[in-house]
Design an enzyme around this catalytic site. Structure first.
Site, PDB file in Angstrom:
ATOM      1  N   THR A 131      32.423  33.758  37.911  1.00 27.04           N
ATOM      2  CA  THR A 131      33.370  34.786  38.351  1.00 27.04           C
ATOM      3  C   THR A 131      33.355  36.003  37.427  1.00 27.04           C
ATOM      4  O   THR A 131      33.334  37.147  37.886  1.00 27.04           O
ATOM      5  CB  THR A 131      34.797  34.199  38.367  1.00 27.04           C
ATOM      6  OG1 THR A 131      34.815  33.031  39.172  1.00 27.04           O
ATOM      7  CG2 THR A 131      35.789  35.203  38.911  1.00 27.04           C
ATOM      8  N   TYR A 184      37.813  31.743  51.305  1.00 28.46           N
ATOM      9  CA  TYR A 184      38.141  32.473  52.533  1.00 28.46           C
ATOM     10  C   TYR A 184      38.235  31.557  53.759  1.00 28.46           C
ATOM     11  O   TYR A 184      39.189  31.630  54.517  1.00 28.46           O
ATOM     12  CB  TYR A 184      37.143  33.620  52.782  1.00 28.46           C
ATOM     13  CG  TYR A 184      37.524  34.512  53.951  1.00 28.46           C
ATOM     14  CD1 TYR A 184      38.614  35.365  53.867  1.00 28.46           C
ATOM     15  CD2 TYR A 184      36.805  34.483  55.136  1.00 28.46           C
ATOM     16  CE1 TYR A 184      38.973  36.174  54.926  1.00 28.46           C
ATOM     17  CE2 TYR A 184      37.155  35.274  56.210  1.00 28.46           C
ATOM     18  CZ  TYR A 184      38.242  36.117  56.105  1.00 28.46           C
ATOM     19  OH  TYR A 184      38.598  36.914  57.163  1.00 28.46           O
ATOM     20  N   TYR A 199      33.929  23.732  40.547  1.00 34.21           N
ATOM     21  CA  TYR A 199      34.758  24.823  40.036  1.00 34.21           C
ATOM     22  C   TYR A 199      35.938  25.006  40.978  1.00 34.21           C
ATOM     23  O   TYR A 199      35.781  25.475  42.105  1.00 34.21           O
ATOM     24  CB  TYR A 199      33.915  26.095  39.936  1.00 34.21           C
ATOM     25  CG  TYR A 199      34.615  27.309  39.354  1.00 34.21           C
ATOM     26  CD1 TYR A 199      35.848  27.213  38.718  1.00 34.21           C
ATOM     27  CD2 TYR A 199      34.022  28.556  39.446  1.00 34.21           C
ATOM     28  CE1 TYR A 199      36.481  28.333  38.185  1.00 34.21           C
ATOM     29  CE2 TYR A 199      34.634  29.702  38.908  1.00 34.21           C
ATOM     30  CZ  TYR A 199      35.869  29.572  38.279  1.00 34.21           C
ATOM     31  OH  TYR A 199      36.486  30.681  37.760  1.00 34.21           O
ATOM     32  N   ARG A 247      41.767  32.256  43.388  1.00 34.21           N
ATOM     33  CA  ARG A 247      40.746  33.163  43.923  1.00 34.21           C
ATOM     34  C   ARG A 247      40.218  32.714  45.284  1.00 34.21           C
ATOM     35  O   ARG A 247      39.858  33.535  46.109  1.00 34.21           O
ATOM     36  CB  ARG A 247      39.563  33.271  42.951  1.00 34.21           C
ATOM     37  CG  ARG A 247      39.852  34.122  41.723  1.00 34.21           C
ATOM     38  CD  ARG A 247      38.600  34.291  40.876  1.00 34.21           C
ATOM     39  NE  ARG A 247      38.837  35.084  39.686  1.00 34.21           N
ATOM     40  CZ  ARG A 247      38.659  36.398  39.604  1.00 34.21           C
ATOM     41  NH1 ARG A 247      38.252  37.075  40.657  1.00 34.21           N
ATOM     42  NH2 ARG A 247      38.892  37.045  38.477  1.00 34.21           N
ATOM     43  N   LYS A 291      35.442  22.199  36.430  1.00 36.22           N
ATOM     44  CA  LYS A 291      36.146  23.295  35.760  1.00 36.22           C
ATOM     45  C   LYS A 291      37.442  23.484  36.526  1.00 36.22           C
ATOM     46  O   LYS A 291      37.453  23.977  37.650  1.00 36.22           O
ATOM     47  CB  LYS A 291      35.300  24.574  35.773  1.00 36.22           C
ATOM     48  CG  LYS A 291      36.009  25.771  35.136  1.00 36.22           C
ATOM     49  CD  LYS A 291      35.184  27.041  35.242  1.00 36.22           C
ATOM     50  CE  LYS A 291      35.944  28.230  34.668  1.00 36.22           C
ATOM     51  NZ  LYS A 291      35.201  29.517  34.819  1.00 36.22           N
ATOM     52  N   ILE A 307      35.480  26.346  29.893  1.00 40.13           N
ATOM     53  CA  ILE A 307      34.562  27.451  30.185  1.00 40.13           C
ATOM     54  C   ILE A 307      35.410  28.706  30.079  1.00 40.13           C
ATOM     55  O   ILE A 307      36.272  28.961  30.907  1.00 40.13           O
ATOM     56  CB  ILE A 307      33.890  27.295  31.556  1.00 40.13           C
ATOM     57  CG1 ILE A 307      32.994  26.050  31.542  1.00 40.13           C
ATOM     58  CG2 ILE A 307      33.061  28.541  31.897  1.00 40.13           C
ATOM     59  CD1 ILE A 307      32.329  25.740  32.868  1.00 40.13           C
TER      60      ILE A 307
END
Length: 292
Positions: A47, A110, A136, A141, A165, A207
Site C-alpha cells: 500500500t 471494492y 493482508y 482500505r 499482516k 510490516i
C-alpha cells in the site's frame, strides 16, 4: 525458501522525481537507510508504495531494482493483490520470483466478497504461488475484513500461507487468531501504533511504515519485544507514538514521504490521487523528528 517473517519488515515507499518518474537514486538511498537501521526484511509494492498508481512495467522495474540493491542481505516480499482472482493468479504465474521470498496479498477490495469468497480467492492464490503467501487484512482500505475464522481456516488448510499482516485494528480478532493458529503461522502487525500491544499478545512482528524513516529505534523496540523486555520496549513505543500519529494524520504515504524529505532521504512527491501532507502535519513532523 524463507518462511520466517518475524521482526521488522518495512513497507517501502516509491520515490518520485519532481516530473513524476520513479527516482531510483532516492530508492537506493532509502533501501540503504533501512538496511543500515537493522530491519529484518523489505516489502515492496505494498500500500505504502502507491502500487495502484504504478504501471506494470514500473512495478517490474521497482522489484528488479529492490532485489539487486538488497542483494540477498535480507528477505524481499512482493505485494501482489487485487479484486479479480483471475487477474491476481495470472500476475503470479507471469512473475519472476527469483530473489523474492514471499508475496503479500491484500484482501479483494471494492467487490466486498463474503467469507467464502475470500477463502476461495486465497485458496487460488496459494495454489498459484511458488513462494510463501502473507495474507493482508486491512478493512479500512478494502471494505472487506478477513474474519478470524477464515484466517485460521486458510492457515490450517494451506502450508504456504505462512502469515497474516493484521491491520484491522480489532485486538479481539487478533487474539482469536493468536489463540488458535498453527504453531508456525505468524501474526504480523499492520499498524505501527498497535505493534507494541499486538506483540505483547503474541504477534511475531510488524510490516511497518514508520521504519522507512526511523528504522533503528523502531527495530530496537520490536527486538526488545521478541526478547520479552517489555519495560524498555514500552518506553520506545511511547517515545515514537507522536510520530506514528502524525505520519497517518493526513493519509499514507503522504506523512511518511514528508518525513523522508525532512530527513533528506527522498523528495516529497506523490502520484495522484495521493497528494502531499498539509503544512500543519509537515511542520509537526519536522519538530518531532528533531528529537531523533
Amino acid at each position: 525458501m524463507n518462511t520466517n517473517f518475524q521482526g521488522t519488515g518495512v513497507a517501502i515507499v516509491t520515490p518520485f522525481h519532481n516530473y513524476g518518474t520513479i527516482d531510483f537514486s532516492g530508492l537506493e538511498r532509502l533501501l540503504h537507510h533501512v538496511l543500515d537501521g537493522g530491519v529484518n526484511y523489505i516489502v515492496s509494492l505494498g500500500t505504502t508504495s502507491e502500487a495502484p498508481a504504478l504501471t506494470t512495467d514500473e512495478k517490474q522495474a521497482v522489484m528488479h531494482f529492490v532485489k539487486e540493491t538488497v542483494n540477498g542481505r535480507v528477505p524481499v516480499v512482493m505485494g501482489i493483490g487485487g479484486n479479480s482472482t483471475h487477474t491476481v493468479v495470472g500476475t503470479i504465474k507471469n512473475t519472476d520470483f527469483d530473489g523474492v521470498d514471499a508475496i503479500l496479498s491484500v484482501t479483494p477490495y471494492y467487490n466486498k466478497p463474503n467469507q467464502k469468497g475470500i477463502y476461495n480467492h486465497f485458496k487460488n492464490v496459494a495454489a498459484a504461488s511458488p513462494v510463501p503467501v502473507i495474507l493482508y487484512n486491512i478493512p479500512g482500505r478494502t471494505a472487506s475484513n478477513i474474519a478470524a475464522e477464515t484466517t485460521l481456516q486458510l492457515a490450517h488448510d494451506f502450508k504456504n500461507i505462512v502469515a497474516v499482516k493484521e491491520a484491522s485494528g480489532d485486538l479481539a480478532q487478533v487474539m482469536e487468531i493468536l489463540r488458535q493458529k498453527p504453531k508456525d503461522f505468524q501474526v504480523l502487525s499492520g499498524d505501527d501504533a498497535l505493534t507494541f500491544p499486538m506483540m505483547t499478545l503474541g504477534a511475531s512482528g510488524v510490516i511497518s511504515v514508520l521504519a522507512n524513516v526511523l528504522p533503528q529505534p523502531f527495530t530496537q523496540m520490536v527486538n526488545l519485544l521478541l526478547q520479552n523486555k517489555i519495560t524498555k520496549a514500552r518506553e520506545i513505543h511511547y517515545s515514537l507514538l507522536p510520530v506514528m500519529q502524525q505520519l497517518f494524520a493526513d493519509g499514507n504515504p503522504a506523512g511518511i514521504k514528508a518525513a523522508l524529505e525532512i530527513k533528506g532521504i527522498i523528495k516529497n512527491n506523490l502520484r495522484l490521487p495521493m497528494v502531499k501532507a498539509n503544512k500543519a502535519v509537515y511542520f509537526a513532523l519536522q519538530k518531532l523528528l528533531r528529537e531523533f
